[in-house]
Write a protein that holds these residues in place. Structure first.
Motif: not given
Length: 677
Positions: A6-9, A234-235, A240-241, A275-276
């Protein structure tokens, strides 16, 4: 948890995240800006800490579920990739830069030894052993000083794959992820505690030592593992912006360097969060995945290697000025791009050797050959390809008169006697700064028609106070023993009208030298055997001096203390001395001046505590006087290395013998006359 694309996974098939290279670009640009001019981005050095976090994250990601037949296959594959990734660019950089520094420095030994150590990932330990302050200006002239961070990472790489495999993470055992998380978590806490503790007692060690940096790389690794274990975390972090985190990192980079410990911890935490939290459809993601930004991240290793070498060579030659910066930036990026294209990429992606042991043999062989060249380069190239005029040795006298006139018990330090057939004697006592006054003392003794007795002990204060440096215990304690003998001699032999002149490197002993000798280089031993602080050490010296002054006062002998003088970055004498002026560094004259306020400003001057206590000492003791050498060495708002074509200094902190004799002795003579001698 299940892993899907998925995106960013992160996926098993493709774990490459272009935004990580974008973050690398941000880190390396911050470092480069800081190294160009620390005033523009004071905390740009924290880009190295961002690199550490990225390294931990990326290396863990690359090893996760990587197929390996057995431990031998796993470990050999890991080190093969490290050799192919690091060795080609590093070896060429070290080789070329070593030759270049020999062109402009007739005595490049320190740089060459650092370069040699860097080939084997040991330059951080070498700089630590040399008590090098990374934030001191002297490191700017060491073309390989920046390789300390590569040493830290390479030592981390030596340990990390073993943790990966034996935790079960590397061979995909059931509890491998959990085991590695627990192991790294425990080691991270221990490393952070070690960093905080060591920072108080030895800042240089906390900066260069891999165990006190382990927690930074482990933080990146823990973020990756956490994602494998807890999808919910992770979610949460993705909410967090990332732009806010990026802004906070930039703000921290403007915090004064005195808060380096706090800044380091904050940047590591924020880098892990960044990074997260980086995800698509955000401004930060778009910025970090911009093709040009990603490219800078891809060449960041070569950029980091070459930028410092080019800037350091520039400081040896034309300097860094507004008009040189475009040329230097172009050169840095041009060489880095070439290094990435023709060295990094072919060796990393290519398969030049069919078997891994061939790669090991060739890689290690190249390092050994270059190291052998650096080991011997000092003799064949040092001074041989130097393109400047021949270096004129600084006049010195390392062997002051010994023999019948010096007491046989005075064995470790030096002494110099001048017999003027007088009943009065001027005693010059102290460390190597007293030794620098032997011509001055002889001239002064003749003018005053007095005898001269000079006793000097390297690195030893007078009156002696129990202490020793970590790396010089035996010599220092022996020097103390010698000075204890001198003190007894003075107590017995000082006569009416004698003058006792004390000359010492006060900042070295009592704080204020920020260049090379931090207070952590000392052990301060109290009479009861306990360890004391540098401030207590200063107070003990003052008490000892007051006791000695009471004895001298009974004979109407006067004590004169020489105030501290400005000090220079080590190696500056090669660039600033009028004797050694070279055509290629003639535009660097401004680097041979220091603002006087830096030393003596009442609020910020690094000598302010020295002058404050010395003035109080002279006011409260009627036979203790201060001779303000500082105002003669630095009479204006700007201090200079030379004056009227004459060198004031013979190295970074010692007054030259001739300047002391010709310029300082007449002033001391006038001063002695004013105190009713």
């Amino acid at each position: 948890m299940s892993i899907d694309i998925k995106e960013n996974k992160l996926s098993i098939k493709s774990r490459y995240r272009p935004e990580i290279d974008g973050l690398r670009a941000f880190a390396v640009v911050a470092v480069i800006i800081n190294h160009f001019n620390k005033e523009i981005l004071p905390g740009g050095y924290l880009g190295v800490d961002i690199f550490f976090v990225i390294s931990g994250f990326v290396i863990t990601s690359s090893l996760y579920q990587r197929p390996s037949k057995n431990f031998k296959d796993f470990i050999s594959g890991f080190y093969e990739r490290r050799i192919k990734r690091l060795v080609p660019a590093l070896s060429i950089f070290v080789l070329i830069t070593s030759i270049l520094i020999c062109l402009f420095d007739a005595n490049p030994g320190f740089s060459l030894r650092t370069g040699l150590a860097s080939l084997f990932g040991l330059s951080n330990l070498y700089l630590l052993n040399e008590s090098t302050n990374y934030f001191a200006q002297s490191t700017d002239l060491n073309v390989f000083a920046h390789t300390w961070s590569l040493g830290v990472e390479e030592q981390f790489y030596f340990l990390f794959p073993f943790l990966i495999w034996f935790s079960g993470f590397g061979n995909n055992t059931k509890n491998g992820v959990r085991n590695l998380f627990l192991i790294l978590g425990a080691l991270t806490v221990a490393s952070l505690i070690g960093f905080l503790y060591l920072y108080k007692t030895n800042q240089i060690a906390s900066y260069f030592f891999m165990p006190t940096r382990f927690w930074e790389m482990a933080s990146g690794s823990l973020i990756f593992i956490l994602f494998q274990k807890r999808a919910s975390i992770e979610k949460i972090l993705e909410k967090v912006p990332p732009l806010l985190i990026l802004i906070l990192i930039i703000v921290i980079m403007y915090i004064p360097i005195s808060f380096v410990r706090e800044s380091t911890i904050a940047v590591v935490i924020l880098s892990a969060l960044l990074i997260a939290s980086l995800k698509r459809k955000t401004i930060s993601y778009a910025l970090f995945t911009n093709p040009r930004v990603v490219y800078v991240g891809l060449i960041s290793y070569s950029l980091y290697l070459w930028h410092w070498g080019i800037l350091s060579i520039s400081r040896w030659t034309i300097g860094i000025h507004w008009w040189t910066i475009p040329f230097q930036i172009t050169l840095i990026f041009g060489i880095a791009a070439a290094s990435y294209r023709y060295l990094e990429t072919p060796f990393r992606r290519g398969n030049f050797f069919r078997k891994r042991w061939h790669t090991f043999t060739v890689g290690i062989g190249v390092l050994i050959c270059i190291a052998g060249g650096l080991f011997t380069i000092g003799e064949p190239l040092k001074g041989k390809i130097f393109i400047g005029k021949k270096i004129t040795p600084f006049p010195h006298n390392d062997n002051l008169t010994f023999g019948d006139k010096c007491h046989e018990q005075f064995t470790q330090a030096g002494c110099y006697f001048f017999d003027n057939k007088s009943n009065k004697t001027i005693w010059i006592l102290g460390d190597s700064h007293a030794k620098a006054l032997y011509l001055f003392g002889e001239n002064l003794a003749k003018s005053l028609r007095m005898n001269l007795k000079l006793y000097t002990g390297s690195g030893t204060p007078f009156p002696p106070v129990g202490h020793y440096r970590n790396n010089n215990k035996y010599k220092d304690l022996q020097g103390l023993s010698d000075f204890e003998f001198v003190e007894k001699e003075l107590n017995r032999k000082v006569k009416v009208g004698d003058i006792i002149f004390i000359a010492m490197r006060l900042p070295y002993h009592f704080g204020g030298t920020y260049y090379e000798f931090p207070s952590s280089d000392f052990k301060f031993i109290n009479k009861d055997g306990s360890f004391g602080s540098q401030e207590n050490y200063f107070d003990n010296w003052i008490s000892s001096l007051e006791n000695f002054a009471n004895i001298a006062n009974k004979q109407n002998a006067k004590i004169i203390i020489q105030t501290p003088t400005p000090e220079w970055v080590k190696e500056k004498n090669k660039l600033c001395s009028t004797q050694n002026k070279q055509w290629f560094n003639s535009m660097n004259a401004r680097d041979c001046q220091i603002k006087s306020d830096f030393f003596i400003n009442e609020k910020t001057g690094i000598y302010r505590h020295l002058f404050k206590k010395l003035y109080k000492l002279s006011i409260t003791n009627q036979n203790i006087y201060l001779f303000d050498t500082y105002k003669f060495v630095c009479p204006e708002s700007t201090c200079s290395f030379s004056k009227d074509g004459k060198d004031i200094y013979r190295d970074d902190d010692h007054i030259s013998y001739e300047w002391a004799r010709d310029e300082l002795a007449p002033e001391i003579y006038k001063f002695i006359k004013t105190i009713n001698y």
